[in-house]
Design a protein around this motif. Structure first.
Motif, PDB file in Angstrom:
ATOM      1  N   GLU A 147       1.462 -55.547  39.048  1.00 41.29           N
ATOM      2  CA  GLU A 147       0.355 -56.080  40.561  1.00 41.29           C
ATOM      3  C   GLU A 147      -0.128 -57.379  40.218  1.00 41.29           C
ATOM      4  OE1 GLU A 147       1.075 -55.262  44.618  1.00 41.29           O
ATOM      5  OE2 GLU A 147       0.436 -53.840  42.879  1.00 41.29           O
ATOM      6  N   THR A 148      -1.088 -56.306  39.729  1.00 44.48           N
ATOM      7  CA  THR A 148      -2.243 -57.749  39.199  1.00 44.48           C
ATOM      8  C   THR A 148      -1.844 -59.632  38.738  1.00 44.48           C
ATOM      9  OG1 THR A 148      -4.058 -56.450  39.882  1.00 44.48           O
ATOM     10  CG2 THR A 148      -5.092 -58.648  39.024  1.00 44.48           C
ATOM     11  N   ILE A 149      -1.560 -59.274  37.730  1.00 47.15           N
ATOM     12  CA  ILE A 149      -1.470 -60.112  36.437  1.00 47.15           C
ATOM     13  C   ILE A 149       0.021 -60.972  37.318  1.00 47.15           C
ATOM     14  CG2 ILE A 149      -2.899 -59.711  34.726  1.00 47.15           C
ATOM     15  CD1 ILE A 149       0.739 -59.118  34.134  1.00 47.15           C
ATOM     16  N   ASP A 150       0.935 -60.431  38.077  1.00 48.44           N
ATOM     17  CA  ASP A 150       1.672 -61.540  39.166  1.00 48.44           C
ATOM     18  C   ASP A 150       1.549 -62.240  39.696  1.00 48.44           C
ATOM     19  OD1 ASP A 150       3.331 -60.465  37.630  1.00 48.44           O
ATOM     20  OD2 ASP A 150       4.633 -59.059  38.541  1.00 48.44           O
ATOM     21  N   LEU A 151       0.904 -61.291  40.607  1.00 43.95           N
ATOM     22  CA  LEU A 151      -0.163 -62.439  42.070  1.00 43.95           C
ATOM     23  C   LEU A 151      -1.587 -63.279  41.125  1.00 43.95           C
ATOM     24  CD1 LEU A 151      -0.675 -59.158  43.871  1.00 43.95           C
ATOM     25  CD2 LEU A 151       0.575 -61.410  44.442  1.00 43.95           C
ATOM     26  N   LEU A 152      -2.278 -63.206  40.405  1.00 45.45           N
ATOM     27  CA  LEU A 152      -2.591 -63.980  39.623  1.00 45.45           C
ATOM     28  C   LEU A 152      -1.499 -65.802  39.240  1.00 45.45           C
ATOM     29  CD1 LEU A 152      -5.019 -61.682  37.249  1.00 45.45           C
ATOM     30  CD2 LEU A 152      -6.057 -63.395  39.888  1.00 45.45           C
ATOM     31  N   ASN A 153      -0.497 -65.749  39.256  1.00 41.34           N
ATOM     32  CA  ASN A 153       0.307 -66.417  38.599  1.00 41.34           C
ATOM     33  C   ASN A 153       0.958 -66.712  39.839  1.00 41.34           C
ATOM     34  OD1 ASN A 153       2.102 -67.791  37.279  1.00 41.34           O
ATOM     35  ND2 ASN A 153       4.006 -66.627  37.972  1.00 41.34           N
ATOM     36  N   GLU A 154       1.496 -65.962  41.163  1.00 46.28           N
ATOM     37  CA  GLU A 154       2.071 -66.646  42.652  1.00 46.28           C
ATOM     38  C   GLU A 154       1.236 -67.386  43.237  1.00 46.28           C
ATOM     39  OE1 GLU A 154       4.166 -62.930  44.743  1.00 46.28           O
ATOM     40  OE2 GLU A 154       4.748 -62.443  42.738  1.00 46.28           O
ATOM     41  N   THR A 155      -0.509 -66.869  43.336  1.00 46.80           N
ATOM     42  CA  THR A 155      -1.292 -67.575  44.519  1.00 46.80           C
ATOM     43  C   THR A 155      -1.999 -68.499  43.327  1.00 46.80           C
ATOM     44  OG1 THR A 155      -2.768 -65.658  43.203  1.00 46.80           O
ATOM     45  CG2 THR A 155      -1.193 -65.189  45.222  1.00 46.80           C
ATOM     46  N   ASP A 156      -3.362 -68.865  44.106  1.00 48.96           N
ATOM     47  CA  ASP A 156      -4.410 -69.847  43.688  1.00 48.96           C
ATOM     48  C   ASP A 156      -5.338 -69.507  43.835  1.00 48.96           C
ATOM     49  OD1 ASP A 156      -1.974 -72.802  42.914  1.00 48.96           O
ATOM     50  OD2 ASP A 156      -2.098 -72.581  44.867  1.00 48.96           O
ATOM     51  N   LEU A 157      -5.701 -68.014  43.994  1.00 51.47           N
ATOM     52  CA  LEU A 157      -6.736 -67.412  43.530  1.00 51.47           C
ATOM     53  C   LEU A 157      -7.313 -67.311  42.015  1.00 51.47           C
ATOM     54  CD1 LEU A 157      -6.761 -64.536  46.029  1.00 51.47           C
ATOM     55  CD2 LEU A 157      -7.274 -67.152  46.626  1.00 51.47           C
ATOM     56  N   LYS A 158      -8.968 -67.288  42.131  1.00 51.20           N
ATOM     57  CA  LYS A 158      -9.417 -68.161  40.708  1.00 51.20           C
ATOM     58  C   LYS A 158     -10.097 -66.397  40.195  1.00 51.20           C
ATOM     59  CE  LYS A 158      -8.194 -72.101  40.303  1.00 51.20           C
ATOM     60  NZ  LYS A 158      -6.614 -72.252  39.552  1.00 51.20           N
ATOM     61  N   ILE A 159     -10.252 -65.955  39.037  1.00 51.31           N
ATOM     62  CA  ILE A 159     -11.097 -64.898  38.743  1.00 51.31           C
ATOM     63  C   ILE A 159     -12.838 -65.558  39.075  1.00 51.31           C
ATOM     64  CG2 ILE A 159     -12.110 -63.433  37.027  1.00 51.31           C
ATOM     65  CD1 ILE A 159      -8.907 -63.719  35.908  1.00 51.31           C
ATOM     66  N   VAL A 160     -13.607 -64.359  39.393  1.00 47.09           N
ATOM     67  CA  VAL A 160     -14.584 -64.131  39.719  1.00 47.09           C
ATOM     68  C   VAL A 160     -15.396 -64.767  38.615  1.00 47.09           C
ATOM     69  CG1 VAL A 160     -16.563 -64.415  41.181  1.00 47.09           C
ATOM     70  CG2 VAL A 160     -14.459 -65.177  41.944  1.00 47.09           C
ATOM     71  N   ALA A 161     -15.436 -62.936  38.945  1.00 46.41           N
ATOM     72  CA  ALA A 161     -16.257 -62.105  37.270  1.00 46.41           C
ATOM     73  C   ALA A 161     -15.031 -60.824  36.611  1.00 46.41           C
ATOM     74  CB  ALA A 161     -17.382 -61.082  37.987  1.00 46.41           C
ATOM     75  N   GLU A 162     -15.720 -60.106  35.743  1.00 45.62           N
ATOM     76  CA  GLU A 162     -14.861 -58.255  35.458  1.00 45.62           C
ATOM     77  C   GLU A 162     -15.667 -57.866  35.876  1.00 45.62           C
ATOM     78  OE1 GLU A 162     -13.297 -58.964  31.353  1.00 45.62           O
ATOM     79  OE2 GLU A 162     -15.447 -59.521  31.042  1.00 45.62           O
ATOM     80  N   VAL A 163     -15.813 -56.497  35.832  1.00 41.00           N
ATOM     81  CA  VAL A 163     -16.299 -55.673  36.339  1.00 41.00           C
ATOM     82  C   VAL A 163     -15.397 -54.620  35.355  1.00 41.00           C
ATOM     83  CG1 VAL A 163     -17.477 -53.618  38.223  1.00 41.00           C
ATOM     84  CG2 VAL A 163     -17.043 -56.127  38.626  1.00 41.00           C
ATOM     85  N   VAL A 164     -16.350 -53.361  34.497  1.00 43.25           N
ATOM     86  CA  VAL A 164     -15.904 -52.516  33.779  1.00 43.25           C
ATOM     87  C   VAL A 164     -16.598 -50.935  34.543  1.00 43.25           C
ATOM     88  CG1 VAL A 164     -15.572 -51.475  31.587  1.00 43.25           C
ATOM     89  CG2 VAL A 164     -15.344 -53.812  32.086  1.00 43.25           C
ATOM     90  N   ILE A 165     -16.594 -49.755  34.771  1.00 41.43           N
ATOM     91  CA  ILE A 165     -16.682 -48.892  35.222  1.00 41.43           C
ATOM     92  C   ILE A 165     -16.022 -47.357  34.663  1.00 41.43           C
ATOM     93  CG2 ILE A 165     -17.314 -50.075  37.130  1.00 41.43           C
ATOM     94  CD1 ILE A 165     -14.863 -47.974  38.389  1.00 41.43           C
ATOM     95  N   PRO A 166     -16.958 -47.037  33.610  1.00 46.67           N
ATOM     96  CA  PRO A 166     -16.326 -45.582  33.463  1.00 46.67           C
ATOM     97  C   PRO A 166     -16.331 -45.044  34.022  1.00 46.67           C
ATOM     98  CG  PRO A 166     -18.386 -45.716  33.632  1.00 46.67           C
ATOM     99  CD  PRO A 166     -18.403 -46.529  34.388  1.00 46.67           C
ATOM    100  N   VAL A 167     -14.474 -44.553  34.067  1.00 47.05           N
ATOM    101  CA  VAL A 167     -13.447 -43.665  34.899  1.00 47.05           C
ATOM    102  C   VAL A 167     -14.429 -41.616  35.059  1.00 47.05           C
ATOM    103  CG1 VAL A 167     -11.557 -42.322  36.120  1.00 47.05           C
ATOM    104  CG2 VAL A 167     -11.803 -45.025  34.847  1.00 47.05           C
ATOM    105  N   HIS A 168     -15.160 -40.929  36.143  1.00 46.67           N
ATOM    106  CA  HIS A 168     -15.697 -39.892  36.031  1.00 46.67           C
ATOM    107  C   HIS A 168     -15.636 -39.828  36.569  1.00 46.67           C
ATOM    108  CE1 HIS A 168     -19.437 -41.485  33.130  1.00 46.67           C
ATOM    109  NE2 HIS A 168     -18.281 -41.480  32.233  1.00 46.67           N
ATOM    110  N   PHE A 169     -14.065 -37.722  37.034  1.00 51.83           N
ATOM    111  CA  PHE A 169     -14.352 -37.144  37.422  1.00 51.83           C
ATOM    112  C   PHE A 169     -15.709 -36.298  38.501  1.00 51.83           C
ATOM    113  CE2 PHE A 169     -10.072 -38.559  37.035  1.00 51.83           C
ATOM    114  CZ  PHE A 169      -9.969 -39.407  37.313  1.00 51.83           C
ATOM    115  N   THR A 170     -16.344 -36.000  39.202  1.00 52.90           N
ATOM    116  CA  THR A 170     -16.734 -34.784  39.431  1.00 52.90           C
ATOM    117  C   THR A 170     -15.811 -33.503  40.509  1.00 52.90           C
ATOM    118  OG1 THR A 170     -16.995 -35.263  41.934  1.00 52.90           O
ATOM    119  CG2 THR A 170     -18.316 -36.445  40.704  1.00 52.90           C
ATOM    120  N   PHE A 171     -16.042 -32.424  40.593  1.00 59.26           N
ATOM    121  CA  PHE A 171     -15.404 -31.636  40.825  1.00 59.26           C
ATOM    122  C   PHE A 171     -16.797 -30.949  42.054  1.00 59.26           C
ATOM    123  CE2 PHE A 171     -14.930 -26.411  41.696  1.00 59.26           C
ATOM    124  CZ  PHE A 171     -13.221 -26.066  41.324  1.00 59.26           C
ATOM    125  N   ALA A 172     -15.929 -31.275  43.517  1.00 61.50           N
ATOM    126  CA  ALA A 172     -17.029 -31.475  45.065  1.00 61.50           C
ATOM    127  C   ALA A 172     -16.795 -29.724  45.288  1.00 61.50           C
ATOM    128  CB  ALA A 172     -16.611 -32.661  45.705  1.00 61.50           C
TER     129      ALA A 172
END
Length: 358
Positions: A147-172
């Motif tokens: 859905e994200t890449i389809d919307l990049l194609n459909e709109t004129d918005l630009k990519i400002v930056a990329e962010v990479v985060i580790p997916v860590h789960f907690t038990f709360a």
């Protein structure tokens, strides 16, 4: 030296840091005033990276690069809000990993707008209701977010930056003991990614013990209201709903990473020392064999390193035609990149050049 003396030293150092930070913010205020008169963009990811790189290289003490980055990203966020308050839209709900990605770049002081869909984030930025949007683009275990890449194609918005985060789960949980827990809330994908932990601590429990909900954020909210329950959720969700974390990093894989795009309107980054460019290529349907191969060969001939290519259906007509999202190393104004973009001007849509994180 006594504990009291050490604490006094810390207080004195905190006083010095506060004085220095206030001086920094005074300079930031002047920068903001100058940017307003010249209509310059406030958020500059490449400048922030330059500062962190410089400080990490000169650090001689106990602060590692991740520690320096964590401290200064928050300082940058406070600085930007002094220059110009920012509203950030993101794929909700509150406490999601997208929320975590947004806060990692825009800090705790920004005005956040959780939205129910990726499309609504794009629309919010496109209409100016939010300055920036944060959306997932891919997970290294689950793959691309179509859905994200389809919307990049459909709109004129630009990519400002990329962010990479580790997916860590907690038990709360608010329960005093594990034996007091009568149910665990979470999303199905989170249960699946924490299977080893759950089997080790809750082996033999009935299916009803594991309650599936819409999001890990909702799981944390339910656990905050039910002292005989627990949640498998993100760290930010546990913090948001004030549920004590009993175990951290309970996911099966330590390599789980999600990449996000920060999107904006009419945004162009300045060149940095290490850039990545994303484009959409719609190759002519000329029926000639090797059209895609010849196009890709041009990148090799120009010494451009392609790092990703994803195909998506055109969704027009009865034929099976595709367009391609492509990512490569380099800045869009580099001479070798410009050669290809000008040659295929009618076939290429430039989505952004930004600081490369992966």
């Amino acid at each position: 030296m006594t504990l009291e003396q050490l604490r006094q030293q810390i207080d004195e150092l905190d006083n010095e840091m506060l004085e220095i930070l206030n001086k920094r913010m005074e300079v930031v205020k002047h920068v903001g005033e100058l940017k307003k008169t010249t209509q310059t963009v406030i958020y500059r990811p490449e400048r922030e990276k330059q500062i962190i790189d410089r400080l990490a290289e000169m650090s001689q003490g106990l602060l590692t690069r991740p520690a320096i980055e964590a401290i200064y990203l928050e300082i940058f966020a406070v600085s930007r809000n002094l220059e110009l308050p920012e509203r950030i839209a993101y794929l909700g709900p509150e406490g999601s990993f997208t929320h975590q990605a947004a806060e990692s770049r825009f800090g705790a002081m920004s005005d956040y707008l959780p939205l129910p869909s990726i499309r609504s984030v794009f629309e919010s930025v496109d209409t100016g209701r939010a300055r920036f949007g944060v959306v997932p683009i891919e997970n290294n275990l689950e793959g691309i977010v179509k859905e994200t890449i389809d919307l990049l194609n459909e709109t004129d918005l630009k990519i400002v930056a990329e962010v990479v985060i580790p997916v860590h789960f907690t038990f709360a949980t608010k329960a005093e003991k594990l034996s007091d827990i009568k149910r665990i809330y979470s999303k199905d994908i989170a249960f699946g990614q924490c299977e080893k932990f759950l089997n080790e601590y809750f082996n033999g429990k009935d299916e009803e013990f594991f309650v599936q909900v819409d999001s890990t954020s909702k799981a944390a909210k339910l656990a905050s209201q039910d002292e005989q329950s627990a949640a498998v959720c993100s760290h930010i969700a546990a913090k948001l709903f004030d549920v004590p974390i009993l175990f951290d990093n309970i996911q099966d894989s330590s390599q789980n990473r999600t990449r996000f795009f920060i999107i904006g309107k009419d945004f162009v980054n300045q060149k940095s020392e290490k850039d990545k460019t994303t484009i959409i290529a719609k190759l002519p349907d000329d029926g000639k064999p090797g059209t895609l191969v010849r196009f890709l060969q041009e990148f090799e001939n120009r010494g451009i390193n392609l790092v990703k290519i994803e195909s998506r259906p055109v969704k027009e007509g009865e034929t099976f035609n595709f367009w391609f999202l492509m990512e490569f190393d380099g800045y869009f104004l580099d001479e070798n990149v410009q050669h290809i973009m000008k040659k295929h001007e009618s076939d290429i849509k430039w989505l952004g050049s930004y600081v490369k994180m992966v």
